[in-house]
Design a protein around this motif. Sequence first.
Motif, PDB file in Angstrom:
ATOM      1  N   THR A  29     -85.869  35.031 -13.268  1.00 17.09           N
ATOM      2  CA  THR A  29     -86.413  35.556 -11.934  1.00 17.09           C
ATOM      3  C   THR A  29     -87.748  35.989 -12.073  1.00 17.09           C
ATOM      4  O   THR A  29     -87.902  37.063 -13.192  1.00 17.09           O
ATOM      5  N   ARG A  30     -88.780  35.402 -11.914  1.00 18.92           N
ATOM      6  CA  ARG A  30     -90.251  35.877 -12.004  1.00 18.92           C
ATOM      7  C   ARG A  30     -90.802  36.406 -10.985  1.00 18.92           C
ATOM      8  O   ARG A  30     -90.771  35.942  -9.632  1.00 18.92           O
ATOM      9  N   TYR A  31     -91.690  37.307 -10.851  1.00 18.88           N
ATOM     10  CA  TYR A  31     -92.572  37.953  -9.974  1.00 18.88           C
ATOM     11  C   TYR A  31     -93.900  37.811 -10.214  1.00 18.88           C
ATOM     12  O   TYR A  31     -94.597  38.218 -10.977  1.00 18.88           O
ATOM     13  N   PRO A  32     -94.644  37.019  -9.362  1.00 22.01           N
ATOM     14  CA  PRO A  32     -96.261  36.458  -9.561  1.00 22.01           C
ATOM     15  C   PRO A  32     -96.934  37.649  -9.190  1.00 22.01           C
ATOM     16  O   PRO A  32     -96.742  38.364  -8.278  1.00 22.01           O
ATOM     17  N   VAL A  33     -97.996  37.763  -9.980  1.00 17.62           N
ATOM     18  CA  VAL A  33     -99.035  38.519  -9.886  1.00 17.62           C
ATOM     19  C   VAL A  33    -100.264  37.847 -10.103  1.00 17.62           C
ATOM     20  O   VAL A  33    -100.796  37.290 -10.758  1.00 17.62           O
ATOM     21  N   ALA A  34    -101.147  37.899  -8.676  1.00 21.58           N
ATOM     22  CA  ALA A  34    -102.346  36.880  -8.638  1.00 21.58           C
ATOM     23  C   ALA A  34    -103.533  37.746  -8.875  1.00 21.58           C
ATOM     24  O   ALA A  34    -104.784  37.138  -8.614  1.00 21.58           O
ATOM     25  N   LYS A  35    -103.647  39.008  -9.528  1.00 23.96           N
ATOM     26  CA  LYS A  35    -104.900  39.479  -9.531  1.00 23.96           C
ATOM     27  C   LYS A  35    -105.805  38.888 -10.591  1.00 23.96           C
ATOM     28  O   LYS A  35    -106.945  39.277 -10.323  1.00 23.96           O
ATOM     29  N   ASN A  36    -105.511  38.150 -11.150  1.00 24.74           N
ATOM     30  CA  ASN A  36    -106.539  37.638 -12.162  1.00 24.74           C
ATOM     31  C   ASN A  36    -106.809  36.173 -11.802  1.00 24.74           C
ATOM     32  O   ASN A  36    -107.818  35.559 -12.560  1.00 24.74           O
ATOM     33  N   VAL A  37    -106.192  35.718 -10.548  1.00 25.09           N
ATOM     34  CA  VAL A  37    -106.716  34.349 -10.239  1.00 25.09           C
ATOM     35  C   VAL A  37    -107.845  34.416  -9.336  1.00 25.09           C
ATOM     36  O   VAL A  37    -107.888  35.289  -8.305  1.00 25.09           O
ATOM     37  N   SER A  38    -108.851  33.459  -9.589  1.00 24.36           N
ATOM     38  CA  SER A  38    -110.033  33.447  -8.778  1.00 24.36           C
ATOM     39  C   SER A  38    -109.856  32.604  -7.804  1.00 24.36           C
ATOM     40  O   SER A  38    -109.761  31.533  -7.945  1.00 24.36           O
ATOM     41  N   PHE A  39    -110.048  32.839  -6.326  1.00 22.06           N
ATOM     42  CA  PHE A  39    -109.744  32.223  -5.113  1.00 22.06           C
ATOM     43  C   PHE A  39    -111.153  32.004  -4.561  1.00 22.06           C
ATOM     44  O   PHE A  39    -111.309  31.197  -3.636  1.00 22.06           O
ATOM     45  N   GLU A  40    -112.220  32.360  -5.293  1.00 25.15           N
ATOM     46  CA  GLU A  40    -113.603  32.132  -4.873  1.00 25.15           C
ATOM     47  C   GLU A  40    -114.060  30.775  -5.109  1.00 25.15           C
ATOM     48  O   GLU A  40    -114.082  30.159  -6.190  1.00 25.15           O
ATOM     49  N   LYS A  41    -114.981  30.162  -3.977  1.00 18.95           N
ATOM     50  CA  LYS A  41    -115.586  29.139  -4.277  1.00 18.95           C
ATOM     51  C   LYS A  41    -116.735  28.934  -3.241  1.00 18.95           C
ATOM     52  O   LYS A  41    -116.602  29.140  -2.230  1.00 18.95           O
TER      53      LYS A  41
END
Length: 493
Positions: free
Chosen positions: A378-390
């Motif tokens: 069971t994994r808990y995702p953390v998106a703080k390092n993901v760049s959503f900008e374009k």
Amino acid sequence: MTEGFELFVDEVQGDRTGHSRMRVRVPMKRAGFPEDLRSSESRVAALRDIIARRFWESARTHARSPIPKTDGGEVYMPRPGQEVLSRGSVVVTEHYVEARFTADLPSKANKVDEMATIDLIFGRISLIVSESILMSAYKRQKLYSHVETAENADWIRSQLRERGLATFVAVGSVLPRREDDLAPMIDAVPFDCDDSLKVTMEVPNGEPIVGMGIPAGYTAVTGAVGSGKSTLADAVFAGIYNHIPGDGREYVVSDPDAVYVMAEAGRPDGESRLSGPESELTAVSEAIEAGSHLIIVDEEYSSPCVIRRAFMSPDGSGYTLSEAGHAMGEAGVSLLAVTGDESAVRRADTVLLMDGFRVRRLDVERLEGGCGAPAPQTRYPVAKNVSFEKSRKEVSTAAPAIRTVEIGEYKVQAPVAGFFDQSQTREVADAIAVARDMMDGSLPLREVCQKALEKVESDDVAEGTGMGHARARAVDMAAVLSRHPQMLFIRKA
């Protein structure tokens, strides 16, 4: 209200090259679709699907090119494929039928042409409505066949686990596909199997359906080159969704969370890259985590050492899927493996020999032993390092190809995701944007995916959007997120 329908213009294009977002709504009393076509969720989904198909066909016939002497006048809705899906382009309620589409306002010299726009609304759109959203436009037999076929397939799917089956393949199914995958191959040999493999499925509509029931557990499919093994595996995977009458796979029905796994050498994993075997075994573990009850592998697209013993990791913990197959079945996860390897075949609970699209059970001396099933994580995702900008957008997601999701400027490849229609990929892309704030390490990955997809669909209903969406699975959204190298996953004790 005009010509028996209401026209909503939700967004007007900013220039002549843009697209205006519109909806037409026809009262159910005028649309005339009887209540028995709307009596279950399965029937409503199939009704929405066939209306979308007819709308697309009519728009292609009557509004594919600009109105003469103008720029614009085209009407567009995404083209449905062979799968019967719950599509956001059409909504059916007890009160009305609504179709969502884009139209290009006709213009001259960068100004909207008034008379041509009247022709667009009262001519083209009105004609498309009359040919797609009115019961009178349909042949009754074809309409009911579409709805009842989908309902039968859904009923079979609901019975699989109770009957101890992983999948069902009806006798007479046509599995080989044309190159464009939009029809069965001409003169293909219909599927058949020995009587010992046949099961009978009672269905809500029509006579019982006879076919091969592949038991839950570890099944090995073997046979000579060209015997149809890989085609069977492809059809089983496609069986997670229903198919239109005439497709040939109408009653090839599989567990709804089945996952096809193949080697993805070079798949990103943080700052490193996975080898083929590592990527495949990782994908199996991820599929089980996301709730899959059926894993499909084909040695043609697998690393050889994943199915048969050919390697051992430095710490001695290496294993093959064939060694784990029986234990996986006991843990509730079936394995369907296309293989010619003797040791893999002899470890299977069920061995199927295929020859010219006819299957018989093969009795072999079974190898004992093996290893345990892959431990579900069971994994808990953390998106703080993901760049959503374009560009200038703070959060940008898109679906540039059917199995590619763009997050910010990074394109995530998910070659085995269960996307058979690009509208499904778009729904997942938009759900990932919704999930951005959910991915803070507090929720498990599967729950994040389920909540985000549900939010997208509820927003589509509330806001009149969703023309480009079709229902997608949480297990496929999880597969996309797992393949993003910047995504972090927490494992809690």
